[in-house]
Design an enzyme around this catalytic site. Structure first.
Site, PDB file in Angstrom:
ATOM      1  N   SER A   1       8.211  -8.719   5.007  1.00 54.16           N
ATOM      2  CA  SER A   1       8.388  -9.504   3.783  1.00 54.16           C
ATOM      3  C   SER A   1       9.770  -9.302   3.167  1.00 54.16           C
ATOM      4  O   SER A   1      10.441  -8.297   3.394  1.00 54.16           O
ATOM      5  CB  SER A   1       7.321  -9.123   2.754  1.00 54.16           C
ATOM      6  OG  SER A   1       6.039  -9.192   3.327  1.00 54.16           O
TER       7      SER A   1
HETATM    8  N1  SAH Z   1       3.600  -5.601   5.007  1.00 54.24           N
HETATM    9  C1  SAH Z   1       4.177  -5.934   6.284  1.00 54.24           C
HETATM   10  C2  SAH Z   1       4.355  -7.435   6.409  1.00 54.24           C
HETATM   11  C3  SAH Z   1       3.625  -7.932   7.584  1.00 54.24           C
HETATM   12  S1  SAH Z   1       3.433  -9.685   7.696  1.00 54.24           S
HETATM   13  C4  SAH Z   1       5.450  -5.167   6.531  1.00 54.24           C
HETATM   14  O1  SAH Z   1       5.899  -4.439   5.648  1.00 54.24           O
HETATM   15  O2  SAH Z   1       5.987  -5.269   7.627  1.00 54.24           O
HETATM   16  C5  SAH Z   1       1.693  -9.844   7.531  1.00 54.24           C
HETATM   17  C6  SAH Z   1       0.841  -9.124   8.522  1.00 54.24           C
HETATM   18  O3  SAH Z   1      -0.519  -9.414   8.218  1.00 54.24           O
HETATM   19  C7  SAH Z   1       1.035  -9.539   9.975  1.00 54.24           C
HETATM   20  O4  SAH Z   1       1.413  -8.421  10.724  1.00 54.24           O
HETATM   21  C8  SAH Z   1      -0.346 -10.054  10.401  1.00 54.24           C
HETATM   22  O5  SAH Z   1      -0.689  -9.732  11.726  1.00 54.24           O
HETATM   23  C9  SAH Z   1      -1.241  -9.336   9.422  1.00 54.24           C
HETATM   24  N2  SAH Z   1      -2.571  -9.916   9.212  1.00 54.24           N
HETATM   25  C10 SAH Z   1      -2.924 -11.233   9.073  1.00 54.24           C
HETATM   26  N3  SAH Z   1      -4.249 -11.342   8.893  1.00 54.24           N
HETATM   27  C11 SAH Z   1      -4.757 -10.068   8.895  1.00 54.24           C
HETATM   28  C12 SAH Z   1      -6.076  -9.518   8.756  1.00 54.24           C
HETATM   29  N4  SAH Z   1      -7.144 -10.280   8.568  1.00 54.24           N
HETATM   30  N5  SAH Z   1      -6.213  -8.165   8.820  1.00 54.24           N
HETATM   31  C13 SAH Z   1      -5.150  -7.357   9.022  1.00 54.24           C
HETATM   32  N6  SAH Z   1      -3.887  -7.821   9.171  1.00 54.24           N
HETATM   33  C14 SAH Z   1      -3.682  -9.161   9.103  1.00 54.24           C
END
Ligand code: SAH
Length: 201
Positions: A51
């Site tokens: 993000s």
């Molecule tokens: N907070 C993260 C941002 C990751 S982007 C960072 O600091 O890097 C969002 C993430 O949510 C993705 O990796 C995606 O795979 C995950 N995601 C989407 N749906 C999800 C779910 N139901 N349970 C767990 N993770 C999920």
């Protein structure tokens, strides 16, 4: 990056300090290092993104307003960056990620920091993490069509959840606060997150 966050209106010194302590560069591919501190999302593989720093700071600042984060659940741990930031502000951080490759990557990225209060799990976070509930804080890093009730119900009394809600890639940050048995919602900035999906990968 932190000076820019300040100029963008982030006021919570503890959030700014936590962002200063975590080298964002460490969580992304070396080829993107030059852009590590830009205020943009960046690819982390598996078609997902880390993000934008402003959005990470803003979500945490809104969650913290007037209280401590306590025990926190992060849904969508991705590369582990936000979990690292949260580790400086919460008593415990439970990060859950549905894509195995990213879950492994997050573990690898976090290992050298030896944060004693961060635990990662490979799982579907749209159902929360019942075995560790209730949480004082729930932060969802993926966009949902509506606030998932399973997550809302895992809030402790006085607990707060922040989640991007909307359809078609356009979302708004929605904060839900549990006051007794009542849930109060407030709406904040417009944002763009990858979708919250169900099941494992
Ligand atoms: N907070 C993260 C941002 C990751 S982007 C960072 O600091 O890097 C969002 C993430 O949510 C993705 O990796 C995606 O795979 C995950 N995601 C989407 N749906 C999800 C779910 N139901 N349970 C767990 N993770 C999920």
């Amino acid at each position: 990056m932190v000076e820019r966050l300040r100029a963008q209106g982030i006021r919570d010194e503890r959030v700014l300090d936590a962002m200063l302590r975590v080298p964002r560069q460490h969580f992304i591919d070396a080829a993107l290092a030059y852009n590590a501190y830009d205020d943009t999302p960046l690819p982390i593989g598996f078609q997902q993104t880390i993000s934008q720093p402003y959005v990470v700071a803003r979500m945490i600042e809104l969650l913290r307003a007037g209280r401590e984060l306590g025990r926190a659940l992060e849904v969508g741990a991705g590369c582990g960056y936000q979990a690292a930031v949260l580790s400086h502000l919460a008593t415990e951080v439970f990060g859950i990620e549905r894509i195995r490759g990213l879950f492994e990557q997050a573990k690898e990225n976090l290992r050298p920091f030896r944060y004693p209060n961060v635990r990662l799990k490979h799982g579907d976070g749209s159902q929360g993490l019942p075995q560790a509930a209730p949480f004082d804080t729930i932060i969802v890093a993926a966009g949902a069509r509506e606030v998932p009730l399973a997550l809302r119900d895992q809030l402790a009394p006085g607990g707060r959840m922040m989640i991007p809600v909307g359809a078609g890639g356009e979302q708004q940050l929605v904060m839900t606060e549990r006051v007794g048995d009542v849930f109060r919602e407030s709406r904040h900035e417009a944002v763009r997150f990858v979708p919250l999906l169900s099941g494992l990968e």
